[in-house]
Design a protein around this motif. Structure first.
Motif, mmCIF file in Angstrom:
data_model
loop_
_atom_site.group_PDB
_atom_site.id
_atom_site.type_symbol
_atom_site.label_atom_id
_atom_site.label_comp_id
_atom_site.label_asym_id
_atom_site.label_seq_id
_atom_site.Cartn_x
_atom_site.Cartn_y
_atom_site.Cartn_z
ATOM 1 N N ARG A 24 55.907 -4.104 24.171
ATOM 2 C CA ARG A 24 56.160 -3.227 23.030
ATOM 3 C C ARG A 24 56.566 -4.022 21.801
ATOM 4 N N PHE A 25 56.161 -3.557 20.661
ATOM 5 C CA PHE A 25 56.549 -4.135 19.376
ATOM 6 C C PHE A 25 57.899 -3.528 18.993
ATOM 7 N N GLU A 26 58.815 -4.351 18.563
ATOM 8 C CA GLU A 26 60.196 -3.920 18.294
ATOM 9 C C GLU A 26 60.810 -3.266 19.536
ATOM 10 N N LEU A 80 58.363 -14.738 3.570
ATOM 11 C CA LEU A 80 57.966 -13.456 2.986
ATOM 12 C C LEU A 80 58.629 -12.302 3.712
ATOM 13 N N HIS A 81 59.016 -12.536 4.972
ATOM 14 C CA HIS A 81 59.623 -11.448 5.755
ATOM 15 C C HIS A 81 60.486 -12.070 6.853
ATOM 16 N N VAL A 82 61.737 -11.656 6.887
ATOM 17 C CA VAL A 82 62.698 -12.282 7.802
ATOM 18 C C VAL A 82 62.629 -11.723 9.223
ATOM 19 N N GLU A 83 62.004 -10.580 9.434
ATOM 20 C CA GLU A 83 62.025 -9.968 10.764
ATOM 21 C C GLU A 83 61.648 -11.012 11.818
ATOM 22 N N PRO A 84 62.325 -10.986 12.983
ATOM 23 C CA PRO A 84 62.164 -12.092 13.940
ATOM 24 C C PRO A 84 60.747 -12.323 14.447
ATOM 25 N N ASP A 85 59.859 -11.357 14.317
ATOM 26 C CA ASP A 85 58.485 -11.652 14.727
ATOM 27 C C ASP A 85 57.824 -12.656 13.784
ATOM 28 N N HIS A 86 58.480 -12.954 12.668
ATOM 29 C CA HIS A 86 57.939 -13.942 11.730
ATOM 30 C C HIS A 86 58.885 -15.110 11.457
ATOM 31 N N SER A 87 60.115 -14.982 11.899
ATOM 32 C CA SER A 87 61.069 -16.068 11.625
ATOM 33 C C SER A 87 61.536 -16.740 12.914
ATOM 34 N N CYS A 147 59.190 -2.891 2.324
ATOM 35 C CA CYS A 147 57.846 -2.909 2.918
ATOM 36 C C CYS A 147 57.713 -4.148 3.801
ATOM 37 N N HIS A 148 58.453 -4.308 4.744
ATOM 38 C CA HIS A 148 59.059 -3.338 5.604
ATOM 39 C C HIS A 148 60.589 -3.412 5.574
ATOM 40 N N TRP A 149 61.166 -4.565 5.327
ATOM 41 C CA TRP A 149 62.615 -4.741 5.240
ATOM 42 C C TRP A 149 62.982 -4.978 3.774
ATOM 43 N N GLN A 166 52.435 -10.191 3.832
ATOM 44 C CA GLN A 166 53.363 -9.950 4.963
ATOM 45 C C GLN A 166 52.965 -8.711 5.760
ATOM 46 N N ASP A 167 53.842 -7.793 6.101
ATOM 47 C CA ASP A 167 53.466 -6.678 6.994
ATOM 48 C C ASP A 167 52.400 -5.749 6.393
ATOM 49 N N VAL A 168 52.365 -5.686 5.072
ATOM 50 C CA VAL A 168 51.448 -4.755 4.403
ATOM 51 C C VAL A 168 49.999 -5.180 4.706
ATOM 52 N N ARG A 195 47.960 2.896 13.000
ATOM 53 C CA ARG A 195 49.138 3.060 13.864
ATOM 54 C C ARG A 195 50.245 2.107 13.402
ATOM 55 N N TYR A 196 49.853 0.904 12.985
ATOM 56 C CA TYR A 196 50.853 -0.033 12.475
ATOM 57 C C TYR A 196 51.483 0.532 11.191
ATOM 58 N N TYR A 197 50.625 0.971 10.274
ATOM 59 C CA TYR A 197 51.171 1.506 9.025
ATOM 60 C C TYR A 197 52.119 2.673 9.308
ATOM 61 N N PRO A 225 47.617 -11.004 5.833
ATOM 62 C CA PRO A 225 48.832 -10.334 6.308
ATOM 63 C C PRO A 225 49.442 -11.089 7.496
ATOM 64 N N VAL A 226 50.611 -10.645 7.940
ATOM 65 C CA VAL A 226 51.263 -11.340 9.056
ATOM 66 C C VAL A 226 50.898 -10.744 10.415
ATOM 67 N N HIS A 227 50.133 -9.684 10.429
ATOM 68 C CA HIS A 227 49.553 -9.162 11.674
ATOM 69 C C HIS A 227 48.112 -8.763 11.367
ATOM 70 N N GLY A 228 47.314 -8.705 12.434
ATOM 71 C CA GLY A 228 45.949 -8.225 12.251
ATOM 72 C C GLY A 228 45.062 -9.271 11.597
HETATM 73 FE FE1 FEO Z 1 58.333 -6.127 9.790
HETATM 74 FE FE2 FEO Z 1 55.921 -7.883 11.393
HETATM 75 O O1 FEO Z 1 57.602 -7.346 11.009
#
Ligand code: FEO
Length: 423
Positions: A24-26, A80-87, A147-149, A166-168, A195-197, A225-228
């Motif tokens: 699962r994501f998050e 660009l985004h601190v969330e742990p999936d990127h940091s 967007c997102h944090w 980043q996430d966008v 679904r991500y959005y 972007p940082v995903h996809g």
């Molecule tokens: Fe908001 Fe990919 O983390």
């Protein structure tokens, strides 16, 4: 094992990894097709890494970086985004490149310090519009809070017209060797991108609108972007989809989301679905909330304007799977949607009153067919006539809305200062 190191344009490399182990994501949103954590490396007179990956994937990522960096130092780690999936690889990168300078905004630094207890690291604070020259190219920073944090920001390569978003514009699912959108069909990634959005960014749609306004006039050749996937063919299409999603623009259609213990509510949902189709609504999606994760139902709800909830009374309350979905709706606050509902019960009718009270305070326009649809046991002839009427009134409202102009949602919808990052 190394990552792919694909060159996107001269001097810009894809350094992402595919995640196939996390369920699962998050720890919330299912990942049946995995997810990619994307990072990017710029080799210019100055060397810059843009974001990293999640900690469990960081060994693979670091090996990939080292394979490119044998003869170089890294000058900048652009956050660009601190969330742990990127940091997740930050500590390792800083340990290996102690002279590296982290680049971020005022909030970035505080979040990084809080999260990783980093001390004594070089930090270059940037504001919205600031630029950083790397030699042959210049990056401009575009803050996109929430967007997102709150620290989220984009970087725009003015020289090459590349947007690091980043996430966008990101999506779920691994890339499986296909880094670019022109290497796959748009329809293949559309559902997991929406679904991500809807699940990750959707709550912050008003902020997404502001972010989209900021990039509106930029010439963009590539979006990273940082995903996809990396977008280089459908750049305008994904921007225009995001505009729709951020402004809650939907298609004519209905999602029926039900919970059912022994099948009576489900059978009734199917009857209602048929009546909606007979009323000219060709797009009707029926979901059993016990079997389909709410994230998919939220995603389809972001596509279609109508939502009909159905639940039995359970333990003198609403069946918990439906209650859980209602809680998510309270969090996401979808706008410009219409809602109706029906309930069932065995011996005590409780769910209907609760559903009515909830609906009246929700973000939905409630469509009232004038008769309470609260079915004792299984649907009889009188109940079926009520369902037919509900379908008729609901469909009429959908047809009517299709012909009205789609007004911009007024943002901010609601100020909740408690949830702001304290500046
Ligand atoms: Fe908001 Fe990919 O983390």
């Amino acid at each position: 094992m190394k990552v792919a190191n694909v060159e996107i344009i001269p001097g810009l490399y894809y350094m992402g990894v595919n995640e196939r182990h996390a369920q699962r994501f998050e720890n919330l949103w299912p990942l049946p097709h995995g997810v990619a954590y994307n990072a990017y490396l710029i080799l210019d007179e100055k060397v810059a890494l843009l974001d990293t990956v999640c900690l469990p994937q960081s060994d693979k990522f670091i090996e990939g970086v080292l394979s490119k960096m044998d003869n170089f130092d890294i000058d900048y780690l652009i956050t660009l985004h601190v969330e742990p999936d990127h940091s997740g690889a930050y500590e390792e990168i800083i340990a290996r490149y102690p002279n590296i300078t982290l680049v971020g905004n005022k909030i970035t630094k505080r979040m990084l310090t809080n999260m990783y207890k980093l001390k004594n690291f070089n930090f270059l604070e940037v504001k919205d519009g600031d630029t950083l020259n790397l030699g042959s190219r210049t990056l401009r920073f575009i803050t996109t809070p929430n967007c997102h944090w709150p620290e989220s920001m984009m970087a725009y390569d003015e020289t090459n017209q590349v947007l690091f978003s980043q996430d966008v514009f990101g999506g779920f699912a691994t890339l499986n060797g296909r880094i670019f959108d022109d290497e796959m069909c748009y329809e293949c990634v559309e559902d997991e991108t929406r679904r991500y959005y809807s699940n990750i960014v959707g709550k912050h749609s008003c902020h997404a609108q502001k972010a989209l306004q900021k990039i509106e006039n930029l010439p963009i050749k590539v979006i990273c972007p940082v995903h996809g996937n990396v977008w280089r063919k459908n750049t305008q299409k994904i921007i225009s989809e995001y505009k729709k999603w951020a402004n809650y623009q939907t298609e004519k259609g209905v999602v029926i989301a039900f919970g059912s213990m022994y099948g009576s509510t489900e059978a009734t949902a199917d009857i209602l679905a048929r009546f909606l189709v007979e009323e000219g609504i060709s797009e009707v999606k029926v979901y059993d909330l016990s079997n389909t994760h709410a994230s998919y139902v939220i995603s389809d709800m972001w596509k279609y304007r109508g939502l009909i909830l159905a639940a039995p009374t359970y333990n003198c309350d609403i069946l918990p799977v439906v209650r859980n979905y209602m809680n998510l709706l309270d969090i996401f606050q979808p706008q410009k949607h219409i809602l109706s509902y029906f309930t069932t019960y065995g011996w005590a009718s409780v769910a209907h009153k609760m559903m009515k009270e909830w609906a009246e305070q929700s973000s939905f326009e409630v469509v009232d067919a004038g008769e309470k649809v609260d079915i004792n046991g299984t649907a009889g002839p009188a109940d079926i006539e009520k369902l037919r009427k509900l379908a008729k009134v609901f469909a009429e409202r959908l047809h009517e809305l299709e012909n009205t102009s789609d007004e911009q949602v007024q943002c901010p919808l609601e100020e909740n200062k408690e949830c702001d990052f304290p500046l």
